[in-house]
Design an enzyme around this catalytic site. Structure first.
Site, PDB file in Angstrom:
ATOM      1  CE  LYS A   1      -1.858   2.873   2.796  1.00 17.91           C
ATOM      2  NZ  LYS A   1      -1.767   4.073   1.940  1.00 17.91           N
TER       3      LYS A   1
ATOM      4  N   GLY B   1       6.625   4.760   8.336  1.00 17.83           N
ATOM      5  CA  GLY B   1       5.787   5.949   8.454  1.00 17.83           C
ATOM      6  C   GLY B   1       5.986   6.581   9.815  1.00 17.83           C
ATOM      7  CB  SER B   2       4.026   9.110  11.589  1.00 17.98           C
ATOM      8  OG  SER B   2       2.776   8.454  11.605  1.00 17.98           O
ATOM      9  CB  THR B   3       6.442   7.535  16.106  1.00 17.91           C
ATOM     10  OG1 THR B   3       7.808   7.416  15.666  1.00 17.91           O
ATOM     11  CG2 THR B   3       6.292   6.921  17.476  1.00 17.91           C
TER      12      THR B   3
ATOM     13  N   GLY C   1       2.643   3.982  13.521  1.00 12.92           N
ATOM     14  CA  GLY C   1       3.373   2.750  13.862  1.00 12.92           C
ATOM     15  C   GLY C   1       2.809   2.104  15.122  1.00 12.92           C
TER      16      GLY C   1
ATOM     17  CD  GLU D   1      12.979   0.367   9.579  1.00 16.39           C
ATOM     18  OE1 GLU D   1      13.551   1.376  10.035  1.00 16.39           O
ATOM     19  OE2 GLU D   1      13.435  -0.782   9.685  1.00 16.39           O
TER      20      GLU D   1
ATOM     21  CB  CYS E   1      12.915   8.802   8.503  1.00 20.92           C
ATOM     22  SG  CYS E   1      14.050   7.907   7.439  1.00 20.92           S
TER      23      CYS E   1
ATOM     24  CD  GLU F   1       9.646  12.537  11.784  1.00 19.86           C
ATOM     25  OE1 GLU F   1       8.533  12.031  11.996  1.00 19.86           O
ATOM     26  OE2 GLU F   1      10.558  11.958  11.170  1.00 19.86           O
TER      27      GLU F   1
END
Ligand code: NAD
Length: 502
Positions: A197, A250-252, A255, A273, A308, A406
């Site tokens: 995706k 992607g983002s934390t 995640g 990641e 990142c 971030e």
């Protein structure tokens, strides 16, 4: 577009002409066929270069995920790919890498139009590194041996790797083709069936890649691509009971949701990641302060700061801080955005209006907390695109929002330190742990500091060093598992212990 024999680099005018005539992929790819979504819905992809609609693309949701997982499972069980010999899988993946290079200009143009990065980077960095990644994992897979355990004479213990089965990969928009390649290359090399995706902000190159994969000989249904939104099709994949492994970049924040969904469903392997807020430490005894300043600017302004591993926190030893910061500002002038289709451009457009507003909001917040010393504005509004100047804040403290969160844009926070211990404390004072860099000529300080930094990658006297042979991934809330290198195979294989009693 055939590029195999093309030698001369294209000019800005030629790229602009090609942009007018390029055809955009619009459909999902399931079982080797290009198909509309089950619902018939589509979503617009907007070009960050001018804010205009490029095309509309099939909007997949849970219904499409259901079909793709079913197909991927069937192909896995049939063994059309999973039971091919490693040498055969190698041949196909190496062919895919060659096709990617043969279509490099088309892939690069799709990437730039879709997410805004400069065409020279798309062509010379993203597409080349992606092809190299596919080739490397292809070539790796028939050189990995299994193990025999050190048993006594009356038994044989085998430790063998097997593909996990159906792997769902969810990737972001900042390096669309490269993040796709980091996931699918080891997953396919290991023999899995894959459903990818792409980000809804940058689906083009992944869709193009599926047609190249079919041409290379990856059997239909082994590599499927479902464009659509995270909260619909992404969520459906993460919750699906028949997906064995989810590999997410992607983002934390998302995640963490992926981990929860894996737990709520079938305890699928969840590899993450995620985000970063990487510290870049410059000691007064750096071997080359000019190179360090150059690297400091590159670390935060390359790819519009949408990295990142961006070196978003510059930590400078106090006794050189003033002069060093001046040098960084001089370097920052070379990182002004330009037309992404101009081969001379180093910095392109921010991926979309939403991300641009997020970055501008952080800049406003920074102005309240500390000192803006460079940039800080949106520019080129007349183009309709999303461009932000390189931006630097000074006198930043660790508790300031721009030092903690971030930003994912071209915004640098400069802090100072007086001792090694203080430098390490500030560097590690973050929930993230993706990367860190340090500059010193003292080998003891270099090793001690590198060991003390809680980060998956540490670069000494450079920034962003490494290649496909080095693992990449995070400590702490930057994730788990590693992309790239032989270690990536761990994510996409199960270890089986077979004990034979003699
Ligand atoms: P994001 O988390 O918003 O989205 C990433 C992907 O997840 C997209 O495909 C999105 O559609 C999907 N998604 C969103 N919500 C979902 C849900 N509920 N269920 C399933 N899938 C969902 O991140 P982004 O804005 O696309 O990318 C930027 C982030 O990616 C940054 O935090 C950056 O640091 C990180 N990143 C990390 C690495 C790394 O290697 N560690 C590399 C690149 C980017």
């Amino acid at each position: 577009m055939s590029q195999r024999n093309e030698r001369k680099p294209l000019s800005k005018t030629e790229w602009q002409q090609r942009a007018q005539s390029i055809s955009f992929p619009q459909l999902a790819v399931i079982d080797g066929k290009s198909v509309p979504s089950v619902s018939g819905k589509r979503f617009d992809t907007i070009s960050p270069l001018n804010g205009k609609v490029l095309t509309s693309i099939a909007e997949c949701d849970a219904a499409d995920a259901e079909i793709a997982v079913h197909v991927a499972r069937r192909r896995f069980d049939e063994g059309v790919w999973s039971r091919q010999s490693p040498a055969q899988r190698k041949k196909v993946l190496v062919r895919l890498a060659e096709l990617m290079l043969a279509h490099r200009e088309e892939l690069a143009l799709l990437e730039t139009l879709d997410m805004g990065k400069p065409i020279s980077d798309s062509l010379n960095v993203d597409v080349r590194s992606s092809a190299n990644c596919v080739r490397w994992f292809g070539e790796l897979v028939d050189k990995v041996y299994d193990q025999v355990s050190p048993t006594g004479e009356d038994a044989i213990g085998l430790t063998t790797r097997e593909p996990v089965g159906v792997v769902a990969c969810i990737v972001p928009w900042n390096f669309p083709l490269l993040m796709t390649s980091w996931k699918i290359a080891p997953a396919l090399a290991a023999g899995n069936s894959v459903i990818l995706k792409p980000s809804e902000k940058s689906p083009m190159t992944a869709l193009k890649l599926t047609s190249l994969a079919l041409e290379a000989g990856i059997p239909p249904g082994v590599f499927n691509v479902l464009p659509g939104y995270g909260h619909t099709v992404g969520k459906a994949l993460a919750l699906h009971m028949d997906v064995d492994c989810i590999a997410f970049t992607g983002s934390t924040a998302i995640g963490k949701q992926i981990l929860q969904m894996a737990g709520q469903s079938n305890m699928k392997r969840a590899w993450l990641e995620c985000g970063g807020k990487s510290p870049h430490l410059v000691f007064a005894d750096a071997p080359d302060l000019d190179a360090a300043a150059e690297a400091a600017a590159y670390a935060i302004f390359y790819n519009q700061g949408e990295m990142c591993s961006a070196g978003s926190r510059l930590l400078v030893e106090k006794k050189i801080a003033k002069e060093f910061q001046q040098e960084v500002l001089r370097k920052a002038k070379h990182w002004q955005p330009g037309d992404p289709l101009d081969p001379e451009t180093k910095v392109g457009a921010i991926v979309d209006d939403k991300q641009m507003k997020t970055v501008l909001d952080y800049i406003e917040q920074g102005k309240q907390e500390c000192e803006l010393v460079f940039g800080g504005n949106q520019i080129f509004q007349e183009t309709g695109g999303y461009f932000i100047e390189p931006t630097v804040f000074s006198n930043v403290r660790s508790d300031h929002v721009i030092a903690r969160e971030e930003i994912f844009g071209p915004v640098l926070a400069v802090q100072t330190f007086e001792t090694d211990e203080q430098a390490i404390r500030i560097a590690n004072d973050t929930p993230y742990g993706l990367a860190a860099a340090l500059w010193t000529r003292d080998i003891t300080r270099a090793h001690r500091t590198a060991r003390a930094l809680r980060a998956g990658s540490v670069w000494i006297n450079c920034y962003d060093g490494g290649d496909i042979t080095t693992p990449f991934g995070g400590y702490k809330q930057s994730g788990n598992g590693r992309d790239k290198s032989i270690h990536a195979l761990d994510k996409y294989t199960e270890l089986k212990a077979t004990w034979i009693q003699l």
